[in-house]
Design an enzyme around this catalytic site. Structure first.
Site, PDB file in Angstrom:
ATOM      1  N   HIS A 186     100.033  63.845  59.626  1.00 44.04           N
ATOM      2  CA  HIS A 186      99.223  63.376  60.772  1.00 44.04           C
ATOM      3  C   HIS A 186     100.126  63.160  61.986  1.00 44.04           C
ATOM      4  O   HIS A 186      99.779  62.380  62.868  1.00 44.04           O
ATOM      5  CB  HIS A 186      98.489  62.099  60.372  1.00 44.04           C
ATOM      6  CG  HIS A 186      97.340  61.716  61.252  1.00 44.04           C
ATOM      7  ND1 HIS A 186      96.448  62.623  61.781  1.00 44.04           N
ATOM      8  CD2 HIS A 186      96.922  60.503  61.711  1.00 44.04           C
ATOM      9  CE1 HIS A 186      95.545  61.976  62.511  1.00 44.04           C
ATOM     10  NE2 HIS A 186      95.823  60.697  62.503  1.00 44.04           N
TER      11      HIS A 186
ATOM     12  N   HIS B 234     101.621  59.968  66.177  1.00 45.93           N
ATOM     13  CA  HIS B 234     100.181  59.967  66.442  1.00 45.93           C
ATOM     14  C   HIS B 234      99.901  60.333  67.903  1.00 45.93           C
ATOM     15  O   HIS B 234      99.103  59.708  68.604  1.00 45.93           O
ATOM     16  CB  HIS B 234      99.550  58.608  66.111  1.00 45.93           C
ATOM     17  CG  HIS B 234      98.079  58.688  65.788  1.00 45.93           C
ATOM     18  ND1 HIS B 234      97.104  58.652  66.757  1.00 45.93           N
ATOM     19  CD2 HIS B 234      97.427  58.824  64.616  1.00 45.93           C
ATOM     20  CE1 HIS B 234      95.912  58.748  66.174  1.00 45.93           C
ATOM     21  NE2 HIS B 234      96.080  58.852  64.882  1.00 45.93           N
TER      22      HIS B 234
ATOM     23  N   ASP C 228      93.611  58.440  56.888  1.00 51.42           N
ATOM     24  CA  ASP C 228      94.517  58.722  58.007  1.00 51.42           C
ATOM     25  C   ASP C 228      95.329  57.501  58.430  1.00 51.42           C
ATOM     26  O   ASP C 228      94.933  56.353  58.193  1.00 51.42           O
ATOM     27  CB  ASP C 228      93.707  59.170  59.233  1.00 51.42           C
ATOM     28  CG  ASP C 228      93.278  60.627  59.147  1.00 51.42           C
ATOM     29  OD1 ASP C 228      93.275  61.182  58.035  1.00 51.42           O
ATOM     30  OD2 ASP C 228      92.922  61.188  60.199  1.00 51.42           O
ATOM     31  N   ASP C 229      96.417  57.785  59.104  1.00 52.47           N
ATOM     32  CA  ASP C 229      97.226  56.801  59.860  1.00 52.47           C
ATOM     33  C   ASP C 229      98.113  55.906  58.997  1.00 52.47           C
ATOM     34  O   ASP C 229      98.916  55.150  59.518  1.00 52.47           O
ATOM     35  CB  ASP C 229      96.367  55.888  60.754  1.00 52.47           C
ATOM     36  CG  ASP C 229      95.631  56.639  61.842  1.00 52.47           C
ATOM     37  OD1 ASP C 229      95.782  57.880  61.906  1.00 52.47           O
ATOM     38  OD2 ASP C 229      94.911  56.005  62.621  1.00 52.47           O
TER      39      ASP C 229
ATOM     40  N   HIS D  48      90.347  55.404  57.467  1.00 51.95           N
ATOM     41  CA  HIS D  48      91.705  54.959  57.807  1.00 51.95           C
ATOM     42  C   HIS D  48      92.123  53.850  56.853  1.00 51.95           C
ATOM     43  O   HIS D  48      91.506  52.770  56.882  1.00 51.95           O
ATOM     44  CB  HIS D  48      91.744  54.480  59.256  1.00 51.95           C
ATOM     45  CG  HIS D  48      91.363  55.543  60.247  1.00 51.95           C
ATOM     46  ND1 HIS D  48      90.049  55.859  60.518  1.00 51.95           N
ATOM     47  CD2 HIS D  48      92.125  56.369  61.006  1.00 51.95           C
ATOM     48  CE1 HIS D  48      90.024  56.852  61.412  1.00 51.95           C
ATOM     49  NE2 HIS D  48      91.264  57.183  61.725  1.00 51.95           N
TER      50      HIS D  48
HETATM   51 NI    NI Z   1      94.717  59.053  63.352  1.00 48.91          NI
END
Ligand code: NI
Length: 425
Positions: free
Chosen positions: A90, A94, A40-41, A181
């Site tokens: 995603h 955010h 993620d991210d 992440h």
């Molecule tokens: Ni996230």
């Protein structure tokens, strides 16, 4: 007598050899053990290195990219798609989608979708709402399936490669979705270490899309999927836990007899409202108490040495057994801590059992050659090698065909089975 012992050992070996493999029912699609690891991210400065390393291992992953990072790494997005990974959404900023209007949610999603589409990814791409927040407005606005997770190593908090690796390995189970992440270097390294261990343990890494497909789940837009167990949907957080067991079916549990014995004898304690909790993981303190009671130690046990552990309360019902197991040299602490609430690992249990069997004269010193049986032997800690070899020799706790799985945890049913066998040894 010798022949009888040998026959008994073979019997125990035969029974216990299959034990770890029966922990949870495997889905029927070719018997594979599947995991989906999700990043993620990102993308971030370590993502290209991660892609190199995933390719070297033949591992496919899913990348839930954040728009503000994705816009800065168009070439990395293309690599993700070209190398067979799943590129997913995603949101752009955010944001906590639960606080946004339907129109703003759509903007957050669509602005990332255009980057994904430009890179050749799926349309509509799967979505992971930030923080896992998806109220009914979010679900209604989502043009694609929503993907939650079932293994959270909290890698953003523990910026430590080994901790990230351990948390992933310990939490993983067939059908799980792992959250990491790739914007943190420690997460990239730690997740690759975990992937190596889990590959050795026989897992196959697939994208989320393939995981759901191979488990017969037809993903729908606006529905949240946590993992690929129980068709993945609409289950409570408790029910999606690998520790969950439907207590109305206890007599059907493979560990029923051993659990009943250990609960009736008081080696194991009942949970709330008399629950058996056969699939709950055993903690170090719980195992110390179980073995202590099994050995006839009284709750009035008083350590001649006092309490050396700052994390063991005198009022804790496990305390006398923890002090006994430490005094007897069967199981020790670390720098003044016993870590009573940590889940016990298979290599820890093997070490304790081997010491118990040796000190009570039930087994002879091992020559250690049986470790060669295990493909994952390099993951067995140095201090545990003798214990694992001893337990393997006598068949009280063994691995399966692919390894010993030294860092795996044991369930209450597995611990009960060990005590049941020990009582017959
Ligand atoms: Ni996230």
């Amino acid at each position: 007598m010798k022949h009888l012992c040998k026959a008994l050992c073979c019997l125990l070996a035969a029974i216990l050899f299959v034990l770890p493999l029966h922990v949870s029912a495997r889905a029927a699609d070719s018997g594979a053990k599947l995991l989906a690891i999700t990043y993620d991210d990102g993308p971030g400065p370590y993502t290209d290195y991660l892609l190199d390393e995933l390719a070297a291992r033949g591992v496919k992953a899913t990348f839930f990219v954040a728009g503000y990072n994705a816009a800065a790494y168009p070439e990395t997005l293309k690599r993700i798609v070209d190398e067979g990974h799943q590129l997913a959404n995603h949101t752009y900023n955010h944001s906590n989608l639960n606080t946004l209007s339907s129109a703003s949610i759509t903007t957050e999603i669509n602005s990332v979708q255009s980057l994904i589409t430009a890179a050749g990814g799926g349309d509509p791409a799967y979505i992971r709402p930030p923080y896992g927040n998806a109220n009914t407005t979010v679900k209604a606005a989502a043009p694609a399936p929503l993907i939650y997770w079932s293994v959270d190593p909290e890698d953003w908090k523990y910026r430590n490669r080994d901790t990230v690796c351990r948390n992933i390995v310990n939490g993983s189970y067939d059908g799980a979705i792992i959250l990491v992440h790739d914007i943190h270097k420690t997460s990239v390294y730690g997740s690759l270490d975990a992937i190596d261990e889990l590959l050795d343990a026989g897992y196959e890494f697939v994208t989320v899309e393939e995981l759901l497909l191979r488990r017969g789940v037809t993903p729908e837009a606006g529905v949240m999927y946590y993992d690929a167990k129980n068709r993945g949907v609409n289950l409570s957080a408790e029910q999606i836990s690998p520790e969950y067991y439907d207590e109305s079916k206890l007599t059907e549990h493979w560990g029923y007899d051993a659990m009943r014995l250990c609960l009736e004898q008081g080696y194991l304690q009942y949970g709330k409202d008399g629950a058996w909790l056969p699939n709950h993981y055993v903690t170090r303190g719980e195992f110390a108490m179980a073995l202590g009671k099994f050995c006839g130690v009284f709750s009035s046990y008083h350590s001649p040495l006092g309490n050396p552990f700052s994390d063991v309360d005198a009022g804790d019902e496990r305390a006398p057994y923890i002090l006994w197991i430490n005094d007897s040299g069967l199981m020790c602490g670390y720098d003044g801590h016993f870590r009573p609430d940590d889940r016990i690992t298979r290599e820890e249990i093997a070490t304790v059992l081997a010491r118990y069997l040796l000190t009570t004269g039930r087994v002879a010193q091992t020559d250690g050659t049986s470790l060669a049986l295990y493909r994952d032997r390099r993951f067995i800690s140095d201090w545990a090698r003798e214990g694992v070899a001893t337990c393997t020799d006598c068949g009280i706790l063994q691995g399966g065909a692919t390894g010993f799985f030294p860092k795996d945890n044991l369930t209450r049913a597995q611990a009960a089975t060990i005590l049941q066998r020990l009582s017959q040894y």
